[in-house]
Design a protein around this motif. Structure first.
Motif, mmCIF file in Angstrom:
data_model
loop_
_atom_site.group_PDB
_atom_site.id
_atom_site.type_symbol
_atom_site.label_atom_id
_atom_site.label_comp_id
_atom_site.label_asym_id
_atom_site.label_seq_id
_atom_site.Cartn_x
_atom_site.Cartn_y
_atom_site.Cartn_z
ATOM 1 N N MET A 185 0.816 -1.206 0.000
ATOM 2 C CA MET A 185 0.000 0.000 0.000
ATOM 3 C C MET A 185 0.855 1.263 0.000
ATOM 4 O O MET A 185 0.360 2.350 -0.286
ATOM 5 C CB MET A 185 -0.914 0.020 1.226
ATOM 6 C CG MET A 185 -2.088 -0.930 1.156
ATOM 7 S SD MET A 185 -3.336 -0.328 -0.006
ATOM 8 C CE MET A 185 -4.599 -1.589 0.171
ATOM 9 N N LYS A 206 -6.419 2.226 -2.718
ATOM 10 C CA LYS A 206 -7.771 2.284 -2.190
ATOM 11 C C LYS A 206 -8.520 3.421 -2.866
ATOM 12 O O LYS A 206 -7.910 4.314 -3.454
ATOM 13 C CB LYS A 206 -7.748 2.510 -0.680
ATOM 14 C CG LYS A 206 -7.106 1.410 0.128
ATOM 15 C CD LYS A 206 -7.126 1.758 1.606
ATOM 16 C CE LYS A 206 -6.453 0.680 2.444
ATOM 17 N NZ LYS A 206 -6.444 1.033 3.889
ATOM 18 N N TYR A 223 -4.520 8.262 -2.594
ATOM 19 C CA TYR A 223 -4.613 7.164 -3.554
ATOM 20 C C TYR A 223 -5.279 7.630 -4.852
ATOM 21 O O TYR A 223 -4.935 7.165 -5.934
ATOM 22 C CB TYR A 223 -5.396 6.002 -2.950
ATOM 23 C CG TYR A 223 -4.614 5.212 -1.934
ATOM 24 C CD1 TYR A 223 -3.482 4.484 -2.307
ATOM 25 C CD2 TYR A 223 -5.001 5.175 -0.594
ATOM 26 C CE1 TYR A 223 -2.763 3.759 -1.376
ATOM 27 C CE2 TYR A 223 -4.283 4.450 0.340
ATOM 28 C CZ TYR A 223 -3.164 3.746 -0.053
ATOM 29 O OH TYR A 223 -2.444 3.035 0.872
#
Length: 337
Positions: A185, A206, A223
């Motif tokens: 991530m 995300k 994101y």
């Protein structure tokens, strides 16, 4: 970018077995997964183990072990305060005395009786499964690895990148022909890995929020910024693909029905990036409203129709909690030409 989308057994087949356990991975392999996916966290003695999170009170029986009662504590992980038991406070030997249990008990009650049977796997044990399956089945079964909370772990003196590269080097698996993909991530985590490995790197995304390393550094990007054409061009400088949450590929309308492709796949492909969408599941709770079978969250809806929409959208792979459904949908999609 690839004619045949890959199926990634997301934590194995958690819709039918306890996630991240040996039976779950073996079932994913049996059902035809191209990759099996472990989430990696560290023990106190620097061993990578396979757990969804470093806080393990809901996924193991740790609370039932009196000898570990004093290990219960509160910590802030990626900006969120959590209370429970954390892998980094245990040695591997101690973690091996625990047994796994179903984390989503309301959604997957069928897995509740499986509690108490399986140990926490190490990364090495999970890689052994993939390698043994490759020999037994005659087809390559890969490992699709996620390092969880790398900034947090680095802050307590446990560098997940160091541990990961050391493990891969020890197994002679840090080379371009190794069937291993690494995902994270956090962009900074992948940037630091880029010069240390030729393996495929995937930037997870995300629909909301920002990578924690951005937050920690005071970087205002999110994101959503990474998913723009400019952001994707930057991602391509350190990664080989993206792993967007599925709604970033096909949007949902206000009634949570499929509303059409967002263009992300095309923009990513233009930047030379693979697209592996997450996470496909059979339960009504996770399906678009128009594909649900009832109001029962745990009942299964028309998941195949959702897969077909994503394959039509051009994704190069999907993370799935139900490997057999994903493979069946892919076969149907290929037969349709």
């Amino acid at each position: 970018m690839t004619a045949r989308p890959v199926v990634i057994g997301h934590r194995g087949v958690p819709g039918e077995r306890l996630e991240h356990t040996r039976p779950s991975y073996l079932l994913a392999i049996e059902q035809g997964a191209d990759y099996i996916e472990p989430d990696l966290v560290s023990t106190r003695d620097g061993v990578l183990v396979v757990r969804h999170e470093n806080e393990i009170s809901t996924s193991t029986d740790v609370a039932e072990h009196p000898r570990f009662a004093d290990r219960k504590t509160s910590k802030i992980v990626d900006g969120t305060q959590l209370t429970g038991w954390f892998t980094e406070d245990f040695t591997l030997e101690e973690l091996k005395t625990l047994r796994t249990r179903e984390r989503l008990v309301d959604l997957r009650p069928q897995n509740i009786p499986l509690a108490g049977q399986e140990q926490i796997l190490t990364f090495d044990e999970m890689l052994d499964l993939a390698e043994e399956a490759t020999v037994a089945t005659g087809r390559r079964v890969g490992a699709y690895v996620e390092t969880k909370h790398p900034t947090y772990f680095a802050g307590i003196g446990l560098d997940l990148n160091d541990l990961l590269i050391d493990a891969l080097e020890r197994r002679s698996s840090n080379h371009e022909d190794a069937n291993v993909i690494i995902q994270s991530m956090e962009p900074g985590n992948l940037r630091r890995l880029r010069d240390r490995t030729p393996l495929t790197l995937i930037q997870l995304m995300k629909g909301k929020g920002a990578p924690f390393d951005f937050v920690d550094a005071g970087d205002s990007r999110t994101y959503r910024d990474l998913a723009t054409p400019a952001g994707l061009a930057d991602v391509s400088s350190y990664a080989d693909g993206i792993g967007p949450i599925k709604m970033q590929v096909i949007a949902l309308d206000k009634r949570r029905r499929l509303a059409g492709e967002t263009g992300l796949v095309g923009h990513a492909h233009d930047a030379g990036l693979l697209v592996h969408a997450w996470t496909m599941r059979n339960e009504n709770k996770y399906l678009p409203v128009n594909l649900r079978s009832s109001r029962d969250d745990s009942a299964h809806g028309d998941a195949v129709a959702e897969y077909l929409a994503y394959f039509d959208a051009g994704v190069d792979g999907v993370f799935s909690d139900f490997t057999a459904t994903a493979v069946r949908a892919r076969d149907l999609w290929e037969r349709r030409g």
